[in-house]
Write a protein that holds these residues in place. Structure first.
Motif, PDB file in Angstrom:
ATOM      1  N   GLY A 167      70.784  23.074  43.751  1.00  0.00           N
ATOM      2  CA  GLY A 167      69.824  23.924  44.425  1.00  0.00           C
ATOM      3  C   GLY A 167      70.101  25.394  44.155  1.00  0.00           C
ATOM      4  N   VAL A 168      69.666  26.237  45.091  1.00  0.00           N
ATOM      5  CA  VAL A 168      69.837  27.679  44.961  1.00  0.00           C
ATOM      6  C   VAL A 168      70.710  28.182  46.108  1.00  0.00           C
ATOM      7  CG1 VAL A 168      67.687  28.022  43.714  1.00  0.00           C
ATOM      8  CG2 VAL A 168      67.667  28.065  46.202  1.00  0.00           C
ATOM      9  N   ARG A 169      70.818  29.474  46.239  1.00  0.00           N
ATOM     10  CA  ARG A 169      71.643  30.193  47.200  1.00  0.00           C
ATOM     11  C   ARG A 169      73.034  30.421  46.631  1.00  0.00           C
ATOM     12  NH1 ARG A 169      68.032  32.590  50.554  1.00  0.00           N
ATOM     13  NH2 ARG A 169      66.474  31.081  51.242  1.00  0.00           N
ATOM     14  N   ARG A 170      73.944  30.870  47.483  1.00  0.00           N
ATOM     15  CA  ARG A 170      75.200  31.402  46.986  1.00  0.00           C
ATOM     16  C   ARG A 170      76.191  30.329  46.538  1.00  0.00           C
ATOM     17  NH1 ARG A 170      77.114  33.900  52.809  1.00  0.00           N
ATOM     18  NH2 ARG A 170      77.723  31.961  53.835  1.00  0.00           N
ATOM     19  N   THR A 171      76.132  29.114  47.138  1.00  0.00           N
ATOM     20  CA  THR A 171      77.075  28.073  46.706  1.00  0.00           C
ATOM     21  C   THR A 171      76.848  27.673  45.254  1.00  0.00           C
ATOM     22  OG1 THR A 171      77.332  27.248  48.964  1.00  0.00           O
ATOM     23  CG2 THR A 171      77.915  25.751  47.162  1.00  0.00           C
ATOM     24  N   PRO A 172      75.634  27.366  44.821  1.00  0.00           N
ATOM     25  CA  PRO A 172      75.434  27.133  43.388  1.00  0.00           C
ATOM     26  C   PRO A 172      75.785  28.355  42.541  1.00  0.00           C
ATOM     27  CG  PRO A 172      73.570  26.308  44.645  1.00  0.00           C
ATOM     28  CD  PRO A 172      74.403  27.082  45.602  1.00  0.00           C
ATOM     29  N   GLY A 173      75.578  29.551  43.088  1.00  0.00           N
ATOM     30  CA  GLY A 173      75.975  30.755  42.352  1.00  0.00           C
ATOM     31  C   GLY A 173      77.468  30.806  42.112  1.00  0.00           C
ATOM     32  N   VAL A 174      78.265  30.424  43.108  1.00  0.00           N
ATOM     33  CA  VAL A 174      79.717  30.395  42.935  1.00  0.00           C
ATOM     34  C   VAL A 174      80.109  29.326  41.928  1.00  0.00           C
ATOM     35  CG1 VAL A 174      81.901  29.908  44.105  1.00  0.00           C
ATOM     36  CG2 VAL A 174      80.191  31.352  45.205  1.00  0.00           C
ATOM     37  N   LEU A 175      79.442  28.178  41.954  1.00  0.00           N
ATOM     38  CA  LEU A 175      79.747  27.123  40.983  1.00  0.00           C
ATOM     39  C   LEU A 175      79.424  27.575  39.565  1.00  0.00           C
ATOM     40  CD1 LEU A 175      78.405  24.035  42.980  1.00  0.00           C
ATOM     41  CD2 LEU A 175      80.783  24.708  42.634  1.00  0.00           C
ATOM     42  N   ALA A 176      78.330  28.288  39.398  1.00  0.00           N
ATOM     43  CA  ALA A 176      78.020  28.838  38.068  1.00  0.00           C
ATOM     44  C   ALA A 176      79.057  29.865  37.649  1.00  0.00           C
ATOM     45  CB  ALA A 176      76.624  29.460  38.081  1.00  0.00           C
ATOM     46  N   THR A 177      79.545  30.640  38.606  1.00  0.00           N
ATOM     47  CA  THR A 177      80.587  31.625  38.305  1.00  0.00           C
ATOM     48  C   THR A 177      81.870  30.942  37.854  1.00  0.00           C
ATOM     49  OG1 THR A 177      79.632  33.134  39.934  1.00  0.00           O
ATOM     50  CG2 THR A 177      81.906  33.542  39.266  1.00  0.00           C
ATOM     51  N   LEU A 178      82.184  29.801  38.438  1.00  0.00           N
ATOM     52  CA  LEU A 178      83.397  29.073  38.043  1.00  0.00           C
ATOM     53  C   LEU A 178      83.350  28.692  36.569  1.00  0.00           C
ATOM     54  CD1 LEU A 178      83.908  26.675  41.106  1.00  0.00           C
ATOM     55  CD2 LEU A 178      85.004  28.866  40.657  1.00  0.00           C
ATOM     56  N   VAL A 179      82.208  28.251  36.100  1.00  0.00           N
ATOM     57  CA  VAL A 179      82.101  27.844  34.695  1.00  0.00           C
ATOM     58  C   VAL A 179      82.353  29.029  33.777  1.00  0.00           C
ATOM     59  CG1 VAL A 179      80.575  26.815  32.975  1.00  0.00           C
ATOM     60  CG2 VAL A 179      80.477  26.041  35.346  1.00  0.00           C
ATOM     61  N   PHE A 180      81.869  30.178  34.171  1.00  0.00           N
ATOM     62  CA  PHE A 180      81.976  31.364  33.326  1.00  0.00           C
ATOM     63  C   PHE A 180      83.347  32.014  33.405  1.00  0.00           C
ATOM     64  CE2 PHE A 180      80.267  34.568  30.720  1.00  0.00           C
ATOM     65  CZ  PHE A 180      80.634  35.810  31.207  1.00  0.00           C
ATOM     66  N   ALA A 181      83.991  31.966  34.585  1.00  0.00           N
ATOM     67  CA  ALA A 181      85.223  32.725  34.808  1.00  0.00           C
ATOM     68  C   ALA A 181      86.489  31.904  34.666  1.00  0.00           C
ATOM     69  CB  ALA A 181      85.182  33.361  36.209  1.00  0.00           C
ATOM     70  N   LEU A 182      86.395  30.608  34.510  1.00  0.00           N
ATOM     71  CA  LEU A 182      87.592  29.767  34.441  1.00  0.00           C
ATOM     72  C   LEU A 182      88.374  29.883  33.129  1.00  0.00           C
ATOM     73  CD1 LEU A 182      89.288  27.575  35.860  1.00  0.00           C
ATOM     74  CD2 LEU A 182      87.768  25.867  34.827  1.00  0.00           C
ATOM     75  N   PRO A 183      87.753  29.991  31.952  1.00  0.00           N
ATOM     76  CA  PRO A 183      88.521  29.954  30.698  1.00  0.00           C
ATOM     77  C   PRO A 183      89.633  30.986  30.572  1.00  0.00           C
ATOM     78  CG  PRO A 183      86.204  29.631  30.227  1.00  0.00           C
ATOM     79  CD  PRO A 183      86.296  29.967  31.674  1.00  0.00           C
ATOM     80  N   PRO A 184      89.483  32.260  30.996  1.00  0.00           N
ATOM     81  CA  PRO A 184      90.581  33.212  30.764  1.00  0.00           C
ATOM     82  C   PRO A 184      91.894  32.826  31.419  1.00  0.00           C
ATOM     83  CG  PRO A 184      88.563  34.390  31.288  1.00  0.00           C
ATOM     84  CD  PRO A 184      88.301  32.944  31.545  1.00  0.00           C
ATOM     85  N   ILE A 185      91.856  32.363  32.652  1.00  0.00           N
ATOM     86  CA  ILE A 185      93.119  32.047  33.318  1.00  0.00           C
ATOM     87  C   ILE A 185      93.764  30.815  32.700  1.00  0.00           C
ATOM     88  CG2 ILE A 185      92.089  30.621  35.150  1.00  0.00           C
ATOM     89  CD1 ILE A 185      94.101  32.010  37.065  1.00  0.00           C
ATOM     90  N   VAL A 186      92.959  29.868  32.202  1.00  0.00           N
ATOM     91  CA  VAL A 186      93.526  28.701  31.514  1.00  0.00           C
ATOM     92  C   VAL A 186      94.166  29.128  30.195  1.00  0.00           C
ATOM     93  CG1 VAL A 186      93.022  26.445  30.519  1.00  0.00           C
ATOM     94  CG2 VAL A 186      91.836  27.176  32.592  1.00  0.00           C
ATOM     95  N   ARG A 187      93.467  29.908  29.425  1.00  0.00           N
ATOM     96  CA  ARG A 187      93.971  30.336  28.119  1.00  0.00           C
ATOM     97  C   ARG A 187      95.239  31.181  28.249  1.00  0.00           C
ATOM     98  NH1 ARG A 187      90.574  29.741  23.772  1.00  0.00           N
ATOM     99  NH2 ARG A 187      88.393  29.202  24.201  1.00  0.00           N
ATOM    100  N   LEU A 188      95.236  32.141  29.155  1.00  0.00           N
ATOM    101  CA  LEU A 188      96.374  33.051  29.247  1.00  0.00           C
ATOM    102  C   LEU A 188      97.571  32.393  29.922  1.00  0.00           C
ATOM    103  CD1 LEU A 188      94.494  36.366  30.004  1.00  0.00           C
ATOM    104  CD2 LEU A 188      95.703  35.743  27.932  1.00  0.00           C
ATOM    105  N   THR A 189      97.347  31.440  30.805  1.00  0.00           N
ATOM    106  CA  THR A 189      98.472  30.665  31.332  1.00  0.00           C
ATOM    107  C   THR A 189      99.125  29.850  30.224  1.00  0.00           C
ATOM    108  OG1 THR A 189      97.442  30.528  33.516  1.00  0.00           O
ATOM    109  CG2 THR A 189      99.169  28.935  33.017  1.00  0.00           C
ATOM    110  N   ASN A 190      98.315  29.193  29.427  1.00  0.00           N
ATOM    111  CA  ASN A 190      98.839  28.449  28.276  1.00  0.00           C
ATOM    112  C   ASN A 190      99.572  29.372  27.308  1.00  0.00           C
ATOM    113  OD1 ASN A 190      98.863  26.323  26.061  1.00  0.00           O
ATOM    114  ND2 ASN A 190      97.438  27.809  25.183  1.00  0.00           N
TER     115      ASN A 190
END
Length: 656
Positions: A167-190
């Motif tokens: 759906g819409v509203r802020r919860t789906p917005g946060v989930l979309a943000t997770l997809v976009f913002a997750l790779p840097p912390i995984v890559r730099l931790t590795n």
């Protein structure tokens, strides 16, 4: 159909429709199936995000904690993670977001809450994934293409399926943000774990440490800078999604930005952009320590210093007589000897500062509000005396003058009676001189403003404030000229002179041609007169109603410029300060170091004075808070230009 026609049709671009792949329909069917059969799983994914958002945004930041407590919490967070300046800057940035308006404060809190939730979830998921990727090469080889896709694919692409699934509203917005913002912390931790020196890991294994202990006590501490960099990048990428999330009604500061884009509303877009800027800067400074600095927080450094406040006792060795300790005599730095010139300058600064601070409590205006008369119609005829700190008197011109006066008075007293900080005030780079210029400019600017009330007269407080400012200015200039400095100021070059000329033209335009007051108030008396004139003799029907609607819809939009005869004429003081700045810069072309130092400090002080006048004007009108009346853009431009001039003067007067 003959073979020639068939062959020619094969090469036709329109023939591709016959081999169309129904990729969109496939995805649609998959989405419909998911929403039908795994609805419970989707709700389970949304539930923790909903709860975190409700706890942090709705309950904590917006309802439970008042704004002063939020500022204090971010100040303490900045002090704990970084240092005092970061904490102070974080609190100041949030305060600016609040001063934009109550609506922007709520949107800022919603934005910060969404970012906090996104970063928490990314950290909980990303760091374990990075550890696994660093420890298992096969896992990393399969995870890397997924991370590449998450970073390469535009957020709009996966925003659409998220809308269908959640759906819409802020919860789906946060989930979309997770997809976009997750790779840097995984890559730099590795990356951080893999860059730990192999000999260090082998040494830990040689001492019998388990793999879990090696990870916890060797690899993770050494990989901490890379992990913090990944956390910082995750945080900033989460912030960059605010505007995109607003498309699906995600809320936060992206909402007014989207509104401004759709309606071409510059004020809303500028305010929301300023809020996002301050939020991004404070979160960046808090999350990423500077290289080459002590990465421990202030409290950690205090704890270590306290635990090592005394040398540990060394146990005695049997049969060996301990040698008596030789006392170490530490040379205590002595304060520089105060000369008669220094004492005279410090005494003048002390006297002038106290006089200026005391004068702000006295009467600055009689029978009208000098500054408030430009903001409120009724203040043009306001009987009685108005003090320097009152809203109808000197307002922030008097308040700023009192604060600066008390500060320089403390400096003068410290120079005379506190030996340990004498040197700091004697060789402080013209602090007294700059303060004197600020005080004199504030007092002269107030006295220069043209009153709107016919019965207005200046009070004794304004003139005494000017006298105190001049005393501080003379004392500061005397102390600066008689000071001794180890370094030499840089001589003004062609580039600096050209830059200052551009700044001078900028300030001259802002002070003289730009607007200092933007008045959009409706003049009720004028509208009533026009209504009576136009409606006279008209029928009682539609014509009168039409005239009434048009008259009431009219809004008076007046832009008062700095040099207008019917305006405050505060642009004259800005022009005078600008010309003085140009003279100081051109005077630095001489070869005498003493003159160069003095003029460089003059440039710094004049820049501070220009910024102070503009800031006081803005603060005065903000304090009155009259609807549809705001300080013009020139006051803001003058503050920016003054700060740039001050920065250039400070840099050249302190080349190190």
């Amino acid at each position: 159909m003959n073979p020639g026609t068939l062959a020619s049709g094969f090469w036709d671009n329109s023939n591709l429709d016959e081999w169309e792949i129904p990729f969109g329909l496939w995805i649609e069917e998959i989405v419909f199936w998911l929403t039908t059969h795994i609805k419970g799983f989707l709700e389970a994914v949304k539930w923790p995000v909903d709860q975190l958002l409700e706890l942090i945004i709705d309950n904590l930041l917006q309802d439970w904690l008042p704004w002063p407590v939020v500022l204090l919490l971010f100040f303490l967070l900045g002090v704990t993670t970084r240092n005092f300046l970061v904490g102070l800057g974080s609190a100041a940035g949030l305060l600016v977001c609040g001063l934009l308006g109550n609506e922007y404060w709520d949107l800022t809190m919603e934005t910060i809450g969404m970012i906090i939730v996104a970063v928490i979830i990314c950290t909980v998921i990303g760091i374990p994934l990075g550890i696994l990727a660093a420890r298992i090469d096969a896992f990393w080889s399969r995870l890397r293409p997924v991370l590449d896709g998450m970073q390469v694919v535009h957020p709009f692409v996966y925003l659409l399926p998220i809308i269908f699934l959640f759906g819409v509203r802020r919860t789906p917005g946060v989930l979309a943000t997770l997809v976009f913002a997750l790779p840097p912390i995984v890559r730099l931790t590795n990356l951080g774990i893999r860059q730990v020196p192999a000999d260090v890991v082998e040494a830990a294994r040689a001492f019998g440490a388990t793999e879990t202990r090696i990870l916890r006590e060797v690899q993770m501490p050494l990989a901490r800078p890379a992990i913090m960099a990944g956390l910082n990048q995750t945080l900033l990428l989460s912030l960059s999604m605010v505007g995109i999330v607003a498309i699906i009604a995600g809320g936060g500061l992206g909402k007014p930005i989207l509104t401004a884009l759709n309606t071409a509303d510059i004020p809303i877009g500028a305010s929301a952009g300023a809020g996002l800027y301050f939020v991004g800067v404070l979160l960046d400074r808090i999350s990423q320590p500077e290289n080459g600095r002590d990465r421990r927080s202030l409290f950690a450094r205090i704890r270590v210093a306290w635990s090592t406040r005394a040398d540990p006792a060394v146990p005695a060795v049997p049969g060996v007589q301990a040698e008596p300790e030789t006392p170490v005599v530490t040379a205590v730095p002595t304060a520089p000897e105060l000369t008669g010139s220094h004492r005279l300058g410090a005494a003048a600064v002390l006297t002038g500062g106290l006089l200026a601070a005391f004068a702000s409590l006295l009467t600055w205006g009689n029978d009208a509000g000098l500054l408030s008369g430009y903001a409120r119609f009724g203040d043009t005829d306001l009987p009685g005396a108005h003090s320097g700190v009152g809203a109808t008197g000197g307002s922030w011109f008097g308040i700023a003058l009192a604060l600066v006066g008390l500060t320089v008075a403390f400096g003068g007293a410290s120079t005379l009676w506190r030996p340990r900080i004498r040197e700091r005030f004697i060789t402080s780079g013209g602090a007294y001189l700059a303060a004197g210029l600020v005080l004199a400019s504030l007092a002269v600017a107030y006295l220069t403003v043209s009153p709107r009330g016919e019965n207005y007269s200046h009070g004794t407080g304004a003139w005494l404030a000017l006298a105190g400012a001049l005393i501080v200015l003379v004392g500061g200039g005397w102390t600066t000229l008689r000071g001794k400095y180890d370094d030499e100021p840089t001589r003004a070059g062609t580039r600096e002179v050209a830059s200052m000329v551009v700044l001078a033209l900028f300030l001259a335009f802002a002070g003289a041609s730009g607007s200092w007051i933007l008045d959009q108030r409706s003049d009720a008396a004028q509208i009533a007169a026009e209504l009576a004139a136009e409606a006279e003799g008209a029928d009682q029907g539609g014509l009168a109603a039409e005239v009434l609607a048009e008259a009431l819809a009219e809004t008076r939009r007046v832009s008062v410029r700095g040099l207008d005869t019917d305006g405050p004429r505060i642009g004259y003081i800005i022009l005078a300060l600008t010309l003085a700045t140009m003279a100081a810069v051109l005077g630095r072309l001489v070869r005498r170091h003493t003159v160069q130092r003095f003029l460089a400090l003059m440039t710094f002080g004049l820049g501070c004075a220009i910024a102070a006048v503009g800031a006081a004007w803005i603060a005065t009108f903000v304090r009155l808070a009259t609807p549809a009346l705001t300080p013009g853009a020139s006051s803001f431009l003058v503050v920016i230009g003054g700060l740039i001039v001050a920065a250039m003067g400070w840099r050249t007067s302190n080349p190190r």
